[in-house]
Design a protein around this motif. Structure first.
Motif, short mmCIF file in Angstrom:
data_model
loop_
_atom_site.label_atom_id
_atom_site.label_comp_id
_atom_site.label_asym_id
_atom_site.label_seq_id
_atom_site.Cartn_x
_atom_site.Cartn_y
_atom_site.Cartn_z
N LYS A 1 6.35 11.89 1.11
CA LYS A 1 6.16 11.13 0.15
C LYS A 1 5.76 9.64 0.54
O LYS A 1 6.20 8.49 -0.21
N ALA A 2 4.74 9.70 1.28
CA ALA A 2 3.91 8.63 1.81
C ALA A 2 2.99 8.84 2.58
O ALA A 2 2.71 9.88 3.10
N LEU A 3 2.15 7.88 2.64
CA LEU A 3 0.77 7.90 3.59
C LEU A 3 0.34 6.60 3.87
O LEU A 3 0.68 5.67 3.20
N VAL A 4 -0.91 6.50 4.67
CA VAL A 4 -1.22 5.15 4.96
C VAL A 4 -2.79 5.14 4.63
O VAL A 4 -3.41 6.13 5.07
N VAL A 5 -3.22 4.22 3.92
CA VAL A 5 -4.51 4.17 3.40
C VAL A 5 -5.14 3.02 4.10
O VAL A 5 -4.60 1.94 4.29
N HIS A 6 -6.20 3.27 4.89
CA HIS A 6 -6.91 2.43 5.93
C HIS A 6 -8.15 1.92 4.88
O HIS A 6 -8.87 3.02 4.39
N TYR A 7 -8.39 0.60 4.75
CA TYR A 7 -9.46 0.24 3.79
C TYR A 7 -10.35 -0.58 4.63
O TYR A 7 -10.18 -1.60 5.15
#
Length: 180
Positions: A127-133
């Motif tokens: 129920k989560a993740l990391v978005v690198h922008y």
């Protein structure tokens, strides 16, 4: 940025605050463009000037303006103008975010002069993740948080967005943990 972005800002302001407020914001921004052509590229400074003028006129921070615009971009502009592309990205929030790195490849077929950001996804949990922008444009943390919030609303999934780190901490990109 393409004129489509600036037209969307205009639509957001006129829809929520009226045409008169838009004219005041446009005047305060000192932009001398009568109307924006969706498929034409404009200097990024135009968008930033509009955001700063909106912040001043609406008495909210630039980050709040950018956040609101990010949500608007997903729910109105993106969904209405690129509904097919949005649906192709996934059937739920997690799928869409995992497929996000490929999204701008498809958009570039429509806007060949686009200089899109890049995304990397990691830290994938249930129920989560990391978005690198990664972007050459600075100062868009509020916009990115608004986009992520808008995606949560689009997929009817309440989200929590935490800005983990970014350029202000000496990193070369922004990272956001998205939980639902």
């Amino acid at each position: 940025m393409y004129g489509l972005v600036n037209k969307s800002i205009q639509e957001l302001i006129t829809t929520n605050f009226g045409k008169e407020r838009w004219e005041i914001i446009k005047m305060k921004s000192e932009i001398k463009i009568d109307y924006f052509i969706s498929t034409e590229p404009y200097d990024d400074s135009v968008t930033y000037q509009l955001a700063m003028a909106a912040s001043e006129e609406l008495n909210i921070s630039v980050d709040e303006v950018l956040f609101t615009f990010g949500e608007w971009w997903i729910l109105k502009t993106g969904n209405e103008k690129y509904g097919g592309l949005m649906k192709a990205g996934g059937t739920n929030l997690k799928e869409f975010l995992i497929n996000l790195p490929l999204f701008h490849d498809r958009i570039m077929l429509i806007y060949p002069k686009l200089t899109p950001p890049e995304f990397k996804i990691d830290g994938i949990e249930d129920k989560a993740l990391v978005v690198h922008y990664f972007s050459r444009r600075e100062g868009l943390v509020g916009f990115m948080k608004g986009l992520l919030s808008g995606l949560g609303k689009l997929f009817e999934t309440p989200v929590e967005i935490i800005h983990l780190y970014g350029r202000e901490n000496g990193h070369d990109h922004e990272a956001f943990k998205v939980s639902w």
